[in-house]
Design a protein around this motif. Structure first.
Motif, PDB file in Angstrom:
ATOM      1  N   HIS A  98       1.176   4.201  -2.956  1.00  0.00           N
ATOM      2  CA  HIS A  98       0.930   5.616  -2.674  1.00  0.00           C
ATOM      3  C   HIS A  98       2.091   6.505  -3.110  1.00  0.00           C
ATOM      4  O   HIS A  98       1.904   7.699  -3.322  1.00  0.00           O
ATOM      5  CB  HIS A  98       0.639   5.835  -1.188  1.00  0.00           C
ATOM      6  CG  HIS A  98      -0.746   5.452  -0.804  1.00  0.00           C
ATOM      7  ND1 HIS A  98      -1.874   6.079  -1.272  1.00  0.00           N
ATOM      8  CD2 HIS A  98      -1.200   4.467   0.013  1.00  0.00           C
ATOM      9  CE1 HIS A  98      -2.943   5.525  -0.769  1.00  0.00           C
ATOM     10  NE2 HIS A  98      -2.568   4.531   0.016  1.00  0.00           N
ATOM     11  N   GLU A  99       3.283   5.937  -3.256  1.00  0.00           N
ATOM     12  CA  GLU A  99       4.446   6.721  -3.687  1.00  0.00           C
ATOM     13  C   GLU A  99       4.411   7.072  -5.174  1.00  0.00           C
ATOM     14  O   GLU A  99       5.139   7.960  -5.609  1.00  0.00           O
ATOM     15  CB  GLU A  99       5.733   5.958  -3.396  1.00  0.00           C
ATOM     16  CG  GLU A  99       6.051   5.854  -1.926  1.00  0.00           C
ATOM     17  CD  GLU A  99       7.348   5.112  -1.673  1.00  0.00           C
ATOM     18  OE1 GLU A  99       8.135   4.918  -2.628  1.00  0.00           O
ATOM     19  OE2 GLU A  99       7.577   4.720  -0.517  1.00  0.00           O
ATOM     20  N   LYS A 150       0.834  -1.208   0.000  1.00  0.00           N
ATOM     21  CA  LYS A 150       0.000   0.000   0.000  1.00  0.00           C
ATOM     22  C   LYS A 150       0.869   1.257   0.000  1.00  0.00           C
ATOM     23  O   LYS A 150       0.613   2.200  -0.753  1.00  0.00           O
ATOM     24  CB  LYS A 150      -0.920   0.024   1.221  1.00  0.00           C
ATOM     25  CG  LYS A 150      -2.082  -0.909   1.148  1.00  0.00           C
ATOM     26  CD  LYS A 150      -2.914  -0.791   2.437  1.00  0.00           C
ATOM     27  CE  LYS A 150      -4.128  -1.660   2.408  1.00  0.00           C
ATOM     28  NZ  LYS A 150      -4.943  -1.522   3.634  1.00  0.00           N
ATOM     29  N   ARG A 166      -1.383   4.353  -9.907  1.00  0.00           N
ATOM     30  CA  ARG A 166      -1.847   4.076  -8.543  1.00  0.00           C
ATOM     31  C   ARG A 166      -3.150   3.285  -8.555  1.00  0.00           C
ATOM     32  O   ARG A 166      -3.301   2.313  -7.829  1.00  0.00           O
ATOM     33  CB  ARG A 166      -2.045   5.381  -7.765  1.00  0.00           C
ATOM     34  CG  ARG A 166      -0.776   6.000  -7.239  1.00  0.00           C
ATOM     35  CD  ARG A 166      -1.057   7.096  -6.224  1.00  0.00           C
ATOM     36  NE  ARG A 166      -2.107   8.017  -6.613  1.00  0.00           N
ATOM     37  CZ  ARG A 166      -1.936   9.141  -7.304  1.00  0.00           C
ATOM     38  NH1 ARG A 166      -0.725   9.496  -7.698  1.00  0.00           N
ATOM     39  NH2 ARG A 166      -2.949   9.923  -7.591  1.00  0.00           N
ATOM     40  N   TRP A 222      -3.555  -0.466  -7.215  1.00  0.00           N
ATOM     41  CA  TRP A 222      -4.423  -0.588  -6.041  1.00  0.00           C
ATOM     42  C   TRP A 222      -5.519  -1.621  -6.306  1.00  0.00           C
ATOM     43  O   TRP A 222      -5.749  -2.518  -5.508  1.00  0.00           O
ATOM     44  CB  TRP A 222      -5.040   0.758  -5.680  1.00  0.00           C
ATOM     45  CG  TRP A 222      -5.784   0.712  -4.378  1.00  0.00           C
ATOM     46  CD1 TRP A 222      -7.113   0.450  -4.191  1.00  0.00           C
ATOM     47  CD2 TRP A 222      -5.221   0.886  -3.080  1.00  0.00           C
ATOM     48  NE1 TRP A 222      -7.416   0.468  -2.855  1.00  0.00           N
ATOM     49  CE2 TRP A 222      -6.261   0.732  -2.144  1.00  0.00           C
ATOM     50  CE3 TRP A 222      -3.943   1.163  -2.617  1.00  0.00           C
ATOM     51  CZ2 TRP A 222      -6.069   0.845  -0.781  1.00  0.00           C
ATOM     52  CZ3 TRP A 222      -3.751   1.275  -1.255  1.00  0.00           C
ATOM     53  CH2 TRP A 222      -4.803   1.115  -0.358  1.00  0.00           C
TER      54      TRP A 222
END
Length: 82
Positions: A27-28, A23, A35, A39
């Motif tokens: 997010h980076e 996670k 993303r 995800w």
């Protein structure tokens, strides 16, 4: 059975730690599509076809975006180790 239960608890703890790490890595990413694809694939568990439908992308776009994002994260991780 007790021994098996201890192993299961230990494994689930390790899996949760890895899930949190994934996670954080997702997010980076700066790119929104990257993303979202990662995800939905790695955290939510959608297959590529479901992701394509949900994000209004072609299946080939989903595969390209995922591959590009994974390469970025691998490169970033390699740079941290140097």
């Amino acid at each position: 059975i007790d021994k098996l239960a201890r192993h299961v608890r230990a494994d689930s703890g390790r899996l949760e730690t890895e899930r949190q790490r994934v996670k954080a890595l997702i997010h980076e990413l700066n790119d929104k599509d990257e993303r979202e694809v990662l995800w939905k694939f790695y955290i939510v568990g959608y297959d590529p076809k479901e992701i394509a439908i949900k994000l209004a992308l072609s299946l080939s776009q989903v595969y390209r975006i995922r591959a590009k994002a994974v390469r970025k994260l691998l490169q970033k991780d390699a740079n941290k180790c140097e």
